[in-house]
Design a protein around this motif. Structure first.
Motif, PDB file in Angstrom:
ATOM      1  N   MET A   1       0.829  -1.201   0.000  1.00  0.00           N
ATOM      2  CA  MET A   1       0.000   0.000   0.000  1.00  0.00           C
ATOM      3  C   MET A   1       0.868   1.258   0.000  1.00  0.00           C
ATOM      4  O   MET A   1       0.622   2.204  -0.755  1.00  0.00           O
ATOM      5  CB  MET A   1      -0.920   0.007   1.228  1.00  0.00           C
ATOM      6  N   LEU A   3       3.951   1.540  -1.063  1.00  0.00           N
ATOM      7  CA  LEU A   3       4.619   1.638  -2.360  1.00  0.00           C
ATOM      8  C   LEU A   3       3.681   2.224  -3.404  1.00  0.00           C
ATOM      9  O   LEU A   3       4.080   3.087  -4.207  1.00  0.00           O
ATOM     10  CB  LEU A   3       5.094   0.244  -2.803  1.00  0.00           C
ATOM     11  N   ARG A   4       2.425   1.775  -3.398  1.00  0.00           N
ATOM     12  CA  ARG A   4       1.453   2.302  -4.352  1.00  0.00           C
ATOM     13  C   ARG A   4       1.198   3.775  -4.109  1.00  0.00           C
ATOM     14  O   ARG A   4       1.117   4.568  -5.049  1.00  0.00           O
ATOM     15  CB  ARG A   4       0.134   1.508  -4.253  1.00  0.00           C
ATOM     16  N   LEU A   5       1.094   4.167  -2.848  1.00  0.00           N
ATOM     17  CA  LEU A   5       0.863   5.575  -2.522  1.00  0.00           C
ATOM     18  C   LEU A   5       2.041   6.448  -2.960  1.00  0.00           C
ATOM     19  O   LEU A   5       1.853   7.570  -3.428  1.00  0.00           O
ATOM     20  CB  LEU A   5       0.631   5.727  -1.016  1.00  0.00           C
ATOM     21  N   ARG A   7       4.117   5.821  -5.449  1.00  0.00           N
ATOM     22  CA  ARG A   7       4.103   5.924  -6.911  1.00  0.00           C
ATOM     23  C   ARG A   7       3.012   6.872  -7.396  1.00  0.00           C
ATOM     24  O   ARG A   7       3.233   7.659  -8.319  1.00  0.00           O
ATOM     25  CB  ARG A   7       3.923   4.536  -7.520  1.00  0.00           C
ATOM     26  N   GLU A   8       1.865   6.807  -6.784  1.00  0.00           N
ATOM     27  CA  GLU A   8       0.781   7.720  -7.159  1.00  0.00           C
ATOM     28  C   GLU A   8       1.167   9.157  -6.850  1.00  0.00           C
ATOM     29  O   GLU A   8       0.850  10.076  -7.615  1.00  0.00           O
ATOM     30  CB  GLU A   8      -0.507   7.333  -6.430  1.00  0.00           C
ATOM     31  N   ASP A  51       9.425  -3.695 -12.479  1.00  0.00           N
ATOM     32  CA  ASP A  51       9.625  -3.557 -11.031  1.00  0.00           C
ATOM     33  C   ASP A  51      11.062  -3.884 -10.627  1.00  0.00           C
ATOM     34  O   ASP A  51      11.630  -3.245  -9.737  1.00  0.00           O
ATOM     35  CB  ASP A  51       8.647  -4.454 -10.275  1.00  0.00           C
ATOM     36  N   ALA A  71       9.253   6.078  -8.736  1.00  0.00           N
ATOM     37  CA  ALA A  71       8.126   5.547  -9.500  1.00  0.00           C
ATOM     38  C   ALA A  71       8.597   5.124 -10.880  1.00  0.00           C
ATOM     39  O   ALA A  71       9.724   5.422 -11.289  1.00  0.00           O
ATOM     40  CB  ALA A  71       7.017   6.596  -9.616  1.00  0.00           C
TER      41      ALA A  71
END
Length: 247
Positions: A1, A3-5, A7-8, A51, A71
């Protein structure tokens, strides 16, 4: 989570977002966006920006104690780096991680607020493009090093600039290639030292008499008058571009 945040957040920073929201979102993932930051774009020949690649770039930056947000974007890894980056060291570190030095890094100019990050990203892309088109495509280039290339739009103007370099330095480049000499490098250093004989000779580690001889050969081969203001300006710009292109 997290990592996704992250990148966003990088995606939104690159496209543009308000400062207050950016500071809060960065703090939520443990990064302080206050203070100077720089954008870096990283590509490696023959390596897709998957990745595995992005993680290798991240480990390399962390190993150099560079605090960053990371990212993947448009076939490259993108870093939002806190503080002035060690561009050359980062290239070497990524090369060690991947087992190959055949990659390129472009670094944008300094940005002091999140709202300036889109500009720094475009500058990083400009630096990356110039590096990849140069005679030494593998390595790192910062936007601050580009000189004349800073005023060119992405993808355009290369032919005209290279023709300009050829027009002013062509005979000297041909002479150097044929005689294994260093007239262009001598001329470049002469201009960088402001035309000072002692400083130029010291920088090139040669005697003043050797420098005097080389400058005379430069006048004869190029047909240019180094005392003429317009000639000096054009020759200086040409040597600066020649250095950016890989010397």
């Amino acid at each position: 989570m997290e990592l996704r945040l992250r990148r966003e957040l990088v995606d939104d920073l690159i496209t543009g977002t308000d400062d207050a929201s950016a500071y809060a979102r960065a703090a939520a993932v443990g990064h302080d966006l206050h203070g100077p930051h720089y954008l870096a774009a990283v590509q490696w020949t023959g390596r897709p920006a998957d990745d595995t690649f992005v993680q290798a770039v991240g480990r390399s930056a962390a190993g150099l104690r560079m605090r960053s947000l990371l990212a993947r974007r448009s076939g490259m890894a993108v870093l939002v780096l806190q503080g002035r980056p060690q561009a050359k060291a980062l290239h070497e570190a990524v090369g060690r991680e991947l087992g190959s030095p055949t990659g390129s890094i472009g670094v944008g100019g300094r940005c002091d607020t999140p709202s300036e990050i889109p500009r720094s990203f475009q500058e990083a892309l400009r630096a990356l493009e110039v590096r990849q088109r140069s005679q030494s495509p593998h390595g790192a280039t910062t936007f601050d090093e580009l000189g004349l290339y800073r005023i060119l739009g992405p993808g355009g103007g290369y032919r005209e600039v290279e023709q300009f370099v050829r027009e002013w330095l062509g005979p000297l480049l041909d002479y150097d290639a044929a005689h294994h000499s260093d007239l262009v490098q001598t001329l470049s250093q002469y201009f960088e030292c402001g035309g000072n004989y002692d400083a130029t000779a010291a920088a090139l580690a040669i005697h003043r008499s050797t420098l005097r001889y080389r400058l005379q050969r430069i006048r004869e081969v190029s047909g240019s008058d180094l005392g003429d203001v317009d000639s000096r300006l054009n020759l200086h710009v040409a040597t600066r571009v020649w250095k950016v292109l890989g010397g």
